[in-house]
Structures are given as structure tokens and as C-alpha cells.
Design a protein around this motif. Sequence first.
Motif, PDB file in Angstrom:
ATOM      1  N   ILE A 263       0.880  -1.319  -0.013  1.00 51.88           N
ATOM      2  CA  ILE A 263       0.159  -0.129  -0.095  1.00 51.88           C
ATOM      3  C   ILE A 263       0.925   1.278  -0.169  1.00 51.88           C
ATOM      4  CG2 ILE A 263      -2.006   1.242   1.353  1.00 51.88           C
ATOM      5  CD1 ILE A 263      -2.484  -1.632   2.656  1.00 51.88           C
ATOM      6  N   VAL A 264       1.054   1.899  -1.265  1.00 54.90           N
ATOM      7  CA  VAL A 264       1.830   3.066  -1.243  1.00 54.90           C
ATOM      8  C   VAL A 264       1.063   4.235  -1.126  1.00 54.90           C
ATOM      9  CG1 VAL A 264       3.757   4.115  -2.753  1.00 54.90           C
ATOM     10  CG2 VAL A 264       3.529   1.658  -2.789  1.00 54.90           C
ATOM     11  N   ASP A 265       0.795   4.675   0.147  1.00 53.48           N
ATOM     12  CA  ASP A 265      -0.030   5.852   0.163  1.00 53.48           C
ATOM     13  C   ASP A 265       0.884   7.005   1.482  1.00 53.48           C
ATOM     14  OD1 ASP A 265      -0.148   4.480   2.792  1.00 53.48           O
ATOM     15  OD2 ASP A 265      -2.108   4.624   3.067  1.00 53.48           O
ATOM     16  N   GLY A 266       1.836   6.540   1.739  1.00 53.16           N
ATOM     17  CA  GLY A 266       2.917   7.467   2.475  1.00 53.16           C
ATOM     18  C   GLY A 266       2.422   6.992   3.862  1.00 53.16           C
ATOM     19  N   GLU A 267       1.140   6.273   4.246  1.00 54.50           N
ATOM     20  CA  GLU A 267       1.123   6.059   5.692  1.00 54.50           C
ATOM     21  C   GLU A 267       1.464   4.670   6.037  1.00 54.50           C
ATOM     22  OE1 GLU A 267      -0.352   8.140   7.666  1.00 54.50           O
ATOM     23  OE2 GLU A 267      -0.731  10.057   6.037  1.00 54.50           O
ATOM     24  N   HIS A 268       1.142   3.748   5.260  1.00 58.57           N
ATOM     25  CA  HIS A 268       1.167   2.263   5.725  1.00 58.57           C
ATOM     26  C   HIS A 268       2.704   1.876   5.755  1.00 58.57           C
ATOM     27  CE1 HIS A 268      -3.083   1.896   5.097  1.00 58.57           C
ATOM     28  NE2 HIS A 268      -2.870   0.540   5.585  1.00 58.57           N
ATOM     29  N   CYS A 269       3.614   2.466   4.810  1.00 56.79           N
ATOM     30  CA  CYS A 269       5.114   2.330   4.969  1.00 56.79           C
ATOM     31  C   CYS A 269       5.914   3.348   4.436  1.00 56.79           C
ATOM     32  CB  CYS A 269       5.269   0.986   4.385  1.00 56.79           C
ATOM     33  SG  CYS A 269       4.898   0.802   2.507  1.00 56.79           S
ATOM     34  N   HIS A 270       6.902   3.536   5.213  1.00 57.59           N
ATOM     35  CA  HIS A 270       7.873   4.711   4.333  1.00 57.59           C
ATOM     36  C   HIS A 270       8.248   4.396   3.051  1.00 57.59           C
ATOM     37  CE1 HIS A 270      11.372   7.351   4.051  1.00 57.59           C
ATOM     38  NE2 HIS A 270      10.839   7.941   4.994  1.00 57.59           N
ATOM     39  N   PRO A 271       8.546   5.476   1.994  1.00 54.82           N
ATOM     40  CA  PRO A 271       9.147   5.062   0.863  1.00 54.82           C
ATOM     41  C   PRO A 271      10.280   4.519   0.926  1.00 54.82           C
ATOM     42  CG  PRO A 271       8.027   7.418   1.123  1.00 54.82           C
ATOM     43  CD  PRO A 271       8.108   7.044   2.289  1.00 54.82           C
ATOM     44  N   TYR A 272      11.355   4.430   1.882  1.00 51.64           N
ATOM     45  CA  TYR A 272      12.252   3.698   1.753  1.00 51.64           C
ATOM     46  C   TYR A 272      11.870   2.094   1.870  1.00 51.64           C
ATOM     47  CZ  TYR A 272      15.239   0.707   4.603  1.00 51.64           C
ATOM     48  OH  TYR A 272      16.060  -0.436   4.831  1.00 51.64           O
ATOM     49  N   ALA A 273      10.996   1.838   2.506  1.00 53.91           N
ATOM     50  CA  ALA A 273      10.525   0.657   2.658  1.00 53.91           C
ATOM     51  C   ALA A 273      10.024  -0.116   1.399  1.00 53.91           C
ATOM     52  CB  ALA A 273       9.492   0.455   3.777  1.00 53.91           C
ATOM     53  N   VAL A 274       9.390   0.786   0.643  1.00 53.77           N
ATOM     54  CA  VAL A 274       9.011   0.460  -0.750  1.00 53.77           C
ATOM     55  C   VAL A 274      10.161   0.056  -1.605  1.00 53.77           C
ATOM     56  CG1 VAL A 274       7.576   0.773  -2.653  1.00 53.77           C
ATOM     57  CG2 VAL A 274       6.894   1.744  -0.356  1.00 53.77           C
ATOM     58  N   ARG A 275      10.974   1.026  -1.611  1.00 52.66           N
ATOM     59  CA  ARG A 275      12.214   0.855  -2.407  1.00 52.66           C
ATOM     60  C   ARG A 275      12.963  -0.566  -1.955  1.00 52.66           C
ATOM     61  NH1 ARG A 275      12.577   6.391  -1.667  1.00 52.66           N
ATOM     62  NH2 ARG A 275      14.255   6.260  -0.159  1.00 52.66           N
ATOM     63  N   LEU A 276      13.163  -0.617  -0.694  1.00 49.48           N
ATOM     64  CA  LEU A 276      13.760  -1.926  -0.118  1.00 49.48           C
ATOM     65  C   LEU A 276      12.943  -3.258  -0.922  1.00 49.48           C
ATOM     66  CD1 LEU A 276      15.656  -3.653   1.759  1.00 49.48           C
ATOM     67  CD2 LEU A 276      13.837  -3.412   3.489  1.00 49.48           C
ATOM     68  N   ALA A 277      11.748  -3.074  -0.662  1.00 47.41           N
ATOM     69  CA  ALA A 277      10.851  -4.361  -1.333  1.00 47.41           C
ATOM     70  C   ALA A 277      10.898  -4.405  -2.628  1.00 47.41           C
ATOM     71  CB  ALA A 277       9.496  -4.272  -0.712  1.00 47.41           C
ATOM     72  N   LYS A 278      11.117  -3.327  -3.494  1.00 46.53           N
ATOM     73  CA  LYS A 278      11.262  -3.548  -4.758  1.00 46.53           C
ATOM     74  C   LYS A 278      12.647  -4.209  -5.252  1.00 46.53           C
ATOM     75  CE  LYS A 278       9.672  -3.188  -8.773  1.00 46.53           C
ATOM     76  NZ  LYS A 278       8.432  -4.080  -9.151  1.00 46.53           N
ATOM     77  N   LYS A 279      13.794  -3.902  -4.345  1.00 40.69           N
ATOM     78  CA  LYS A 279      14.992  -4.442  -4.755  1.00 40.69           C
ATOM     79  C   LYS A 279      14.856  -5.918  -4.305  1.00 40.69           C
ATOM     80  CE  LYS A 279      17.632  -0.057  -4.014  1.00 40.69           C
ATOM     81  NZ  LYS A 279      18.469   0.621  -2.814  1.00 40.69           N
ATOM     82  N   MET A 280      14.373  -6.251  -3.406  1.00 43.22           N
ATOM     83  CA  MET A 280      14.255  -7.619  -3.202  1.00 43.22           C
ATOM     84  C   MET A 280      13.512  -8.642  -3.744  1.00 43.22           C
ATOM     85  SD  MET A 280      16.468  -7.814  -0.559  1.00 43.22           S
ATOM     86  CE  MET A 280      16.213  -9.193   0.083  1.00 43.22           C
ATOM     87  N   LEU A 281      11.967  -7.924  -4.201  1.00 38.78           N
ATOM     88  CA  LEU A 281      11.191  -8.657  -4.935  1.00 38.78           C
ATOM     89  C   LEU A 281      10.918  -8.410  -6.218  1.00 38.78           C
ATOM     90  CD1 LEU A 281       8.306  -8.132  -2.014  1.00 38.78           C
ATOM     91  CD2 LEU A 281       9.805 -10.201  -2.388  1.00 38.78           C
ATOM     92  N   GLY A 282      11.643  -7.413  -6.894  1.00 38.06           N
ATOM     93  CA  GLY A 282      11.494  -7.151  -8.342  1.00 38.06           C
ATOM     94  C   GLY A 282       9.918  -7.183  -8.859  1.00 38.06           C
ATOM     95  N   GLN A 283       9.693  -8.098  -9.747  1.00 33.94           N
ATOM     96  CA  GLN A 283       8.466  -8.141 -10.385  1.00 33.94           C
ATOM     97  C   GLN A 283       7.514  -8.958  -9.748  1.00 33.94           C
ATOM     98  OE1 GLN A 283       9.339  -9.892 -14.380  1.00 33.94           O
ATOM     99  NE2 GLN A 283      10.959  -8.410 -14.883  1.00 33.94           N
ATOM    100  N   LYS A 284       7.813  -9.364  -8.494  1.00 35.05           N
ATOM    101  CA  LYS A 284       6.762  -9.941  -7.468  1.00 35.05           C
ATOM    102  C   LYS A 284       6.085  -8.932  -6.603  1.00 35.05           C
ATOM    103  CE  LYS A 284       7.079 -14.111  -8.803  1.00 35.05           C
ATOM    104  NZ  LYS A 284       6.036 -15.122  -9.366  1.00 35.05           N
ATOM    105  N   LEU A 285       6.431  -7.598  -6.873  1.00 36.08           N
ATOM    106  CA  LEU A 285       5.909  -6.826  -5.992  1.00 36.08           C
ATOM    107  C   LEU A 285       4.768  -5.815  -6.556  1.00 36.08           C
ATOM    108  CD1 LEU A 285       6.060  -5.311  -3.147  1.00 36.08           C
ATOM    109  CD2 LEU A 285       7.321  -3.324  -4.389  1.00 36.08           C
ATOM    110  N   LEU A 286       3.602  -5.643  -6.262  1.00 33.16           N
ATOM    111  CA  LEU A 286       2.650  -5.036  -6.984  1.00 33.16           C
ATOM    112  C   LEU A 286       1.821  -4.200  -5.981  1.00 33.16           C
ATOM    113  CD1 LEU A 286      -0.388  -6.989  -6.214  1.00 33.16           C
ATOM    114  CD2 LEU A 286       1.098  -8.771  -6.798  1.00 33.16           C
ATOM    115  N   LEU A 287       1.141  -3.009  -6.660  1.00 36.40           N
ATOM    116  CA  LEU A 287       0.382  -2.231  -5.908  1.00 36.40           C
ATOM    117  C   LEU A 287      -1.131  -2.816  -5.627  1.00 36.40           C
ATOM    118  CD1 LEU A 287       1.354   1.024  -8.021  1.00 36.40           C
ATOM    119  CD2 LEU A 287       2.151   0.195  -5.675  1.00 36.40           C
ATOM    120  N   VAL A 288      -1.501  -2.429  -4.300  1.00 33.42           N
ATOM    121  CA  VAL A 288      -2.872  -2.528  -3.741  1.00 33.42           C
ATOM    122  C   VAL A 288      -3.574  -1.164  -3.363  1.00 33.42           C
ATOM    123  CG1 VAL A 288      -2.859  -5.147  -3.688  1.00 33.42           C
ATOM    124  CG2 VAL A 288      -2.309  -3.591  -1.675  1.00 33.42           C
ATOM    125  N   SER A 289      -4.734  -1.059  -3.298  1.00 36.00           N
ATOM    126  CA  SER A 289      -5.061   0.139  -2.585  1.00 36.00           C
ATOM    127  C   SER A 289      -5.664  -0.359  -1.046  1.00 36.00           C
ATOM    128  CB  SER A 289      -6.248   0.630  -3.272  1.00 36.00           C
ATOM    129  OG  SER A 289      -7.492  -0.102  -3.095  1.00 36.00           O
TER     130      SER A 289
END
Length: 405
Positions: A263-289
Motif C-alpha cells: 500500500i503506497v499511500d505514504g501512511e502504511h510504509c515509508h518510501p524507503y521500505a517500498v524501495r527496499l521491497a522493490k530491490k528484494m522482490l522485483g517483479q513480484k511486488l505489486l500495488l494494492v489500494s
Amino acid sequence: MPFLAAFPQIGAITELSHMRFALTNGTIYSGYTTAQGYAVLFENDKITDLVQHSEIPEGTTVIDAQGGIICPGFVDLQVNGGGGVYFTQYPTLDSLNTIRDAHLQFGTTSFLPTVISAYQERILETFSAVRKAMGQHPSTFLGMHLEGPFFSPQKPGAHDTACIRTATHEELDVLLEAGKDVLKYLTLAPECAEESILQRLVDSGIVLSAGHSMATYDQALHFFRNGVTAVTHLYNAMSGIDTKQPGLAAAALDYGQAWTGIIVDGEHCHPYAVRLAKKMLGQKLLLVSDCAACVGSDIAFTDFGNFKAYYRNGRCETEDGRLAGSALTMLQAVQNTVNLVGLELDEALRMATLYPAQVLGLEHQVGQLVPGAAANLVVLDQALQLQQVWIDGAAVPLAIGSKTV
């Protein structure tokens, strides 16, 4: 002539046969393809081809994207409500159509209506409503996501703790029969279920997602290797990344093969945590509302009886400030992924289109602009503001100043 005046519109009684359109003069983002100088052809409710602008057939109505971004309609695997309606609370076909209309205003053309922890009778009601909606709008309603009630009591989130329970074979007998061809995605705490329960769910073909869970690192890896193929709202309502006692979040990042919603709303997790997840998960990371009823509405709160969810300061929260879903749209999630997190636009769009479709094995029907796929399209301008939405080949009239939270 106003833009929409010449085109078939959603909700209008329009004969679509022999209507062929070409959406052009934009950069097309579809799956792993980025193309300029091309047009998306669609007829009736299906994409028919991608052709160079010079190859648009005679007799085709040409739609100008005005140099914008052309992409598939957004696909959301976790939609709790919209238009002032919370589906679990009002499990009817009318509610689902209200939610659909609200999310079309923000480019979401396909989604899984999501039901939170509830008693069995209520869950059965939701199956009935979703089945009817799937029959009416199959490219929009892709099935149902049941989030709960088989959670860890230690990680209930904002769910009603009175409804949280341990799965039994007797309950599965009922749910799997009543939810056949409707229940597509189930969030549960796998450490709280017997192996025979998990195996039965795996055999059913339902996507099993770990969430609201206190699984240890080792437990989580075991479940990932034995049929749990997804993770629900990474970092939230789960055991975390403690260096001495790593849990589900750590295991998801390390394993790297489970489809993982965030959930990339700036509330559920910090942008850094999204970037970390992207580096680790690549194409397995997806957006949900994980959005609540407030999307497309100006309601101040939802009253669940045992608590109220308030919509304030860009958050959906309980009275004591705990997150209770989000006030996010998929359009905002894409914008945030680019502008706050810093990911490239093409990848942000795949996270909102292709990857969620792949989770359900529906990537040839939605989430890409390929021949035979539903004619669900979105046009954004270069500032990522919504300009056009098409659903099943029909133009969606966009309300000026659509209300968001």
C-alpha cells in the motif's frame, strides 16, 4: 464537439457492434512494451491490435491521447469499498456497482471486491452478490478476495476480533462449495491453520496469501514452499524484520518469489521500505489500494457498530489512530510510486496492471493491451493526471473535481 459526445459511454444504451476505435498520439505502456507512433485498436469490448498510426484502417474513429500516456486500466486485488459503501457491510449487487462506478473515476477497471473478517452467513451473502456482478461485468469483477477471518488473534488489525476464528473442515465444506468460481484470493495466517486445511485450500486453486500473521521466518518459508503464493499488504499486520526473530515480512523479502501487495499511500510504509521491497522482490511486488468506502465520496466515517473508521488527513483510521484500510486509489498509488518512491513510470504501471493480473492468471484478459484482452484503457497526461478511461470499449464520463480523500 465535447470529447465524449462522439463515443459510446458507460451506462448509455448504445449499440457497440461495428464500432472500431483507434487510441493514438500517446506513448503506449503495456506489459513490457513501450511504443510511440502506434495506436491501440479496439472494437466492441475487446482490443484487436496495436498498429502504427499510418496503418489505422479506414472507417476507424480516431481518439487523440494528446501526447499522453496510454496504458491498461488498473487492476486492484484489494478493494473494500468506494462511493461511500463498504462491501462487507452492504453485500449487494447495487453496492458493488456503486463501488465500480467510484473506482472507474480513478482508472481502476478491474478488481477483487474484498470482504473482511465476518461471520459465515455474511460471507455467503457476499459470494452471491459477487457472482451476480461477475455475470454482469466480467472484465471488472474478477472474483472475490476474502481477507480473514482465519487470522492470528495477535494481528487482527482493525478487523472485528469477535469474527476471527480457526478454520475447520466443516466451514471449508460450506465456503468452498458456495464460493466456487467466485472466491479467488484468501488472506489468512497460515501458522494458525492445520496442514490439512492449507492443503485443501491449495488444491482448490484459490490464491493463498499470508497476512495478519505472526508466522516466524522458518514457518513462513515453509508455507511459501508449500502453496502459499502471496503476501497481503507487506509490513502491515504481520511479524516483521527483527534481526533476532525475523518474521513474515523478512521471509517474504528473503524468499522473493511470493506475489506481494503493498500500500503506497505514504501512511502504511515509508518510501524507503517500498524501495527496499522493490530491490528484494522485483517483479513480484505489486500495488494494492486496500481502500475503504471513502474513495469517490465525501463521507466522514464508516460506522461498523463495534467501531468507526474515520477518513481524515489522508488516512482511514480508528478513533484511536490505528490504520483501518486506506483512503488510496490506484491512480494515487501509481503517482506515489513514481513521485515519492522514485520508481520508473513503466514499472509503476506494471505494478498496477500486469502484475496483479498475473497473480490471478488473467494477464491475457486484463492488465495488458493485447489482442483479445478487454478494451479497458486509461490515458494520463505527463503529470500523471487522469484524462480518459475506457471500460469494455465504452468511454467513462469523468466527473470534474471527483472527490477523493
